[in-house]
Design a protein around this motif. Structure first.
Motif, short mmCIF file in Angstrom:
data_model
loop_
_atom_site.label_atom_id
_atom_site.label_comp_id
_atom_site.label_asym_id
_atom_site.label_seq_id
_atom_site.Cartn_x
_atom_site.Cartn_y
_atom_site.Cartn_z
N PRO A 54 0.74 -1.16 0.14
CA PRO A 54 -0.01 0.13 -0.15
C PRO A 54 0.76 1.23 0.12
O PRO A 54 0.31 2.21 0.44
CB PRO A 54 -0.74 -0.06 1.34
CG PRO A 54 -0.04 -0.97 2.36
CD PRO A 54 0.94 -1.78 1.32
N ILE A 57 3.84 3.65 -5.47
CA ILE A 57 2.87 3.68 -6.59
C ILE A 57 1.54 3.13 -6.09
O ILE A 57 1.28 2.31 -5.24
CB ILE A 57 3.45 2.94 -7.86
CG1 ILE A 57 2.61 3.32 -9.04
CG2 ILE A 57 3.38 1.57 -7.64
CD1 ILE A 57 3.35 2.63 -10.26
N ASP A 58 0.28 3.67 -6.82
CA ASP A 58 -0.99 3.07 -6.63
C ASP A 58 -1.17 1.59 -6.82
O ASP A 58 -0.63 1.33 -8.07
CB ASP A 58 -1.85 3.86 -7.22
CG ASP A 58 -3.35 3.63 -7.15
OD1 ASP A 58 -3.77 3.03 -6.18
OD2 ASP A 58 -4.13 3.93 -8.13
N PRO A 59 -1.58 0.64 -6.13
CA PRO A 59 -1.67 -0.57 -6.56
C PRO A 59 -2.45 -0.81 -7.80
O PRO A 59 -1.97 -1.66 -8.48
CB PRO A 59 -2.35 -1.36 -5.27
CG PRO A 59 -1.87 -0.39 -4.23
CD PRO A 59 -2.01 1.10 -4.81
N VAL A 60 -3.61 0.04 -8.01
CA VAL A 60 -4.45 -0.49 -9.21
C VAL A 60 -3.58 -0.05 -10.50
O VAL A 60 -3.20 -0.53 -11.49
CB VAL A 60 -5.68 0.32 -9.05
CG1 VAL A 60 -6.33 0.35 -10.08
CG2 VAL A 60 -6.40 -0.16 -7.99
N LEU A 61 -2.95 1.32 -10.30
CA LEU A 61 -2.02 1.46 -11.31
C LEU A 61 -0.90 0.62 -11.62
O LEU A 61 -0.41 0.24 -12.80
CB LEU A 61 -1.39 3.09 -11.02
CG LEU A 61 -0.61 3.61 -12.36
CD1 LEU A 61 -1.39 3.77 -13.59
CD2 LEU A 61 0.06 4.83 -11.65
#
Length: 96
Positions: A54, A57-61
């Motif tokens: 978490p 970088i954003d995990p979804v990105l």
């Protein structure tokens, strides 16, 4: 229409390394080809690691970049390296 853009981007991400690695391997420069494959694999591993944490970088990105850009590039590069190696092997066995 956006789905078509995603598929086109994935195809472009796969075809460019495919052509590059096929050309490199046909010239007989296996070390450079393995270096490029290693860098793509390392990028994929870093993005997968970033998707599970978490911070940074954003995990979804990170997951979307890994699956939409790096994975097709890696698979295209691996297929291109295999094709270039097979073409080089065929050219070396031809005796006139």
């Amino acid at each position: 229409m956006s789905g078509l853009g995603i598929v086109a981007g994935m195809c472009a991400a796969a075809l460019v390394p495919f052509a590059l690695l096929a050309r490199i391997m046909r010239k007989g420069r296996g070390g450079l080809a393995l270096t490029i494959l290693s860098l793509l694999g390392a990028g994929f591993a870093v993005l997968l690691y970033a998707a599970g944490r978490p911070f940074g970088i954003d995990p979804v990105l990170a997951m979307s970049l890994a699956l939409l850009l790096v994975l097709p590039a890696f698979s295209g590069a691996a297929a291109g390296a295999l094709l270039g190696w097979l073409l080089r092997k065929r050219d070396d066995h031809k005796v006139y």
